[in-house]
Design an enzyme around this catalytic site. Structure first.
Site, mmCIF file in Angstrom:
data_model
loop_
_atom_site.group_PDB
_atom_site.id
_atom_site.type_symbol
_atom_site.label_atom_id
_atom_site.label_comp_id
_atom_site.label_asym_id
_atom_site.label_seq_id
_atom_site.Cartn_x
_atom_site.Cartn_y
_atom_site.Cartn_z
ATOM 1 N N LYS A 42 6.786 17.630 13.993
ATOM 2 C CA LYS A 42 6.016 17.230 12.724
ATOM 3 C C LYS A 42 5.437 15.879 12.849
ATOM 4 O O LYS A 42 5.658 15.105 13.723
ATOM 5 C CB LYS A 42 6.976 17.326 11.598
ATOM 6 C CG LYS A 42 8.086 16.284 11.722
ATOM 7 C CD LYS A 42 9.387 16.548 10.782
ATOM 8 C CE LYS A 42 10.288 15.340 10.802
ATOM 9 N NZ LYS A 42 11.859 15.858 10.319
ATOM 10 N N ARG A 140 18.324 17.275 -0.709
ATOM 11 C CA ARG A 140 16.661 17.515 -0.730
ATOM 12 C C ARG A 140 16.707 18.911 -0.604
ATOM 13 O O ARG A 140 16.880 19.873 -1.593
ATOM 14 C CB ARG A 140 16.337 16.928 0.579
ATOM 15 C CG ARG A 140 15.013 16.560 0.574
ATOM 16 C CD ARG A 140 14.700 15.773 1.812
ATOM 17 N NE ARG A 140 14.851 16.419 2.975
ATOM 18 C CZ ARG A 140 14.543 15.801 4.528
ATOM 19 N NH1 ARG A 140 14.017 14.698 4.292
ATOM 20 N NH2 ARG A 140 14.527 16.231 5.492
ATOM 21 N N TYR A 270 -3.952 -16.663 9.176
ATOM 22 C CA TYR A 270 -4.127 -16.808 7.653
ATOM 23 C C TYR A 270 -2.973 -17.451 6.981
ATOM 24 O O TYR A 270 -1.725 -17.101 7.353
ATOM 25 C CB TYR A 270 -4.099 -15.501 7.115
ATOM 26 C CG TYR A 270 -5.545 -14.722 7.510
ATOM 27 C CD1 TYR A 270 -6.645 -15.213 7.008
ATOM 28 C CD2 TYR A 270 -5.426 -13.519 8.061
ATOM 29 C CE1 TYR A 270 -8.023 -14.496 7.224
ATOM 30 C CE2 TYR A 270 -6.740 -12.792 8.333
ATOM 31 C CZ TYR A 270 -8.102 -13.272 7.934
ATOM 32 O OH TYR A 270 -9.198 -12.724 8.466
ATOM 33 N N MET A 318 -5.769 -7.885 10.773
ATOM 34 C CA MET A 318 -5.929 -6.414 10.959
ATOM 35 C C MET A 318 -6.399 -5.852 12.519
ATOM 36 O O MET A 318 -5.806 -4.955 13.029
ATOM 37 C CB MET A 318 -7.132 -6.030 10.049
ATOM 38 C CG MET A 318 -7.561 -4.637 10.219
ATOM 39 S SD MET A 318 -9.060 -4.192 9.230
ATOM 40 C CE MET A 318 -8.377 -4.619 7.433
#
Ligand SMILES: *Cc1c(COP(=O)(O)O)cnc(C)c1O
Length: 382
Positions: A42, A140, A270, A318
């Site tokens: 998955k 679940r 930053y 980023m």
């Protein structure tokens, strides 16, 4: 003109498919021969790339694939018209007919699902394959274990369903052996009450990677569902599964974009969250949280350059990350940097990397972004 695909890579993952195949064989060898192997692929095969991973796992002889949705099942159908697939998630009502189109076994947990799939099978003129899931305490998917025998009866009474398996899922196999044992007991007790069930004819499965530590090979269990361990990652530190000797399939790499000297007192990145206490040589790496290097690794993580650990300075941004290379000789723009994996004798494991972001290896693998090219290594090299 150069095309984008020929540009040098700034951040990439290397996927060692030969290691993946070896891991499957090692895991199998650690289990009794009657245990069938459900390869869980998955989430793009845990970020490794579903088509490439599934193809290699077919070559390695996986018995069944576990997927999370129908798109993943369809991707496997592109590779093989008939390799068995189990959908591990519930079907949406408007998805029912696709399990027939794609010939996927559905997980059923409720009388409604049984009725719906029986109807879909009748409409298609073909039996729908199902695995009955039993909730033994995960809370679940699955029918509550005390109600499992009644749902089993309903499945048997549904002409258009074909039962192919029964299974459960552990909530705490890595840290609560007593509760895992209780879940096994509940599962076996529920199966005992399913009248006329022929367990030898079914896939009977409970263990995920961590479950393998306490696997019961005596009873009716005859299959395991393996995700993380086949990618060479232990489900927790100190795991008994280190004896399997599975090796990591995934490594995560970037490069040095710029090397420069900054004076003591400079705030880095930053927010100036790290202020240099001495004159420092820094390397600016061409990867950041846009690639999957988590911002939580700011002032916390390390990378490998020229075989040495270099600390992250200030905030991960980023597209760029700044590391201290003062102690490393001859660092140059273009040098390869390891974010996860080995370089010379040094290693940053996926587990260590995940800890910087207070997360687990599963989530880290799912967080490597689309921007990161996956390179597939085979035994013949890249
Ligand atoms: C994801 C998943 C697995 C595989 O778990 P790992 O811990 O990665 O081995 C097994 N079973 C089910 C139901 C799953 O959803």
């Amino acid at each position: 003109m150069a095309t984008a695909s020929r540009l040098p890579l700034r951040c990439w993952a290397e996927i060692d498919l030969a290691a993946l195949e070896r891991n499957l064989h090692l895991i199998r060898a650690s289990l009794p021969p009657h245990m069938r192997y459900v390869a869980v692929v998955k989430a793009d095969a845990y970020g490794h790339g579903l088509p490439q991973t599934a193809a290699r796992l077919m070559h390695a002889g996986a018995d069944l694939f576990g997927v999370a949705n129908l798109a993943e099942a369809a991707a496997i159908r592109e590779l093989s018209p008939d390799w068995p697939i189990l959908l591990l998630s519930p079907l949406l009502p408007d998805e029912d007919r696709y399990v027939i189109d794609y010939d996927v076994a559905a997980t059923v947990s409720s009388a409604e699902e049984v009725a719906r799939l029986d109807t879909a099978g009748r409409a298609a003129g073909r039996a729908v394959t199902v695995h009955l899931k039993i909730d033994t305490g995960m809370g679940r998917l699955g029918v509550w274990h005390e109600e499992a025998p009644a749902l089993y009866r309903k499945i048997c009474d549904s002409k258009n369903l074909k039962l192919a398996g029964v299974f459960t899922h552990f909530s705490s196999p890595d840290d609560d052996a007593a509760f895992t044992a209780e879940q096994r007991r509940r599962f076996l007790a529920a199966l005992n009450k399913c009248e006329g069930i022929d367990l030898a004819a079914l896939f009977v499965h409970a263990d995920n990677s961590a479950g393998l530590e306490t696997i019961e090979v005596a009873g009716p269990f005859n299959a395991v569902r393996v995700g993380l361990l086949q990618f060479g990652i232990l489900p927790h530190t100190g795991s008994l599964l280190s004896h399997v000797k599975a090796v990591p399939v995934f490594s995560f790499r970037t490069r040095v974009g710029l090397v420069k000297r900054l004076p003591a007192g400079t705030g880095v990145s930053y927010g100036r969250t790290h202020v240099l206490t001495r004159d420092t040589t820094v390397a600016i790496l061409t990867a950041g949280y846009g690639d999957g290097l988590p911002r939580a690794a700011s002032n916390r993580g390390y990378v490998l350059i020229r075989g040495q650990r270099c600390p992250v300075l200030g905030r991960v941004t980023m597209d760029q990350t700044i590391v201290d290379v003062t102690a490393v000789a001859d660092v140059c723009a273009g040098d390869e940097v390891v974010l996860i994996g080995r370089q010379s004798d040094a290693e940053i494991s996926l587990t260590e990397f995940s800890r910087w972001a207070d997360t687990i290896p599963w989530e880290t693998l799912c967080s490597v972004t689309k921007r990161v090219t996956r390179l597939y290594r085979t035994s013949l090299g890249l």
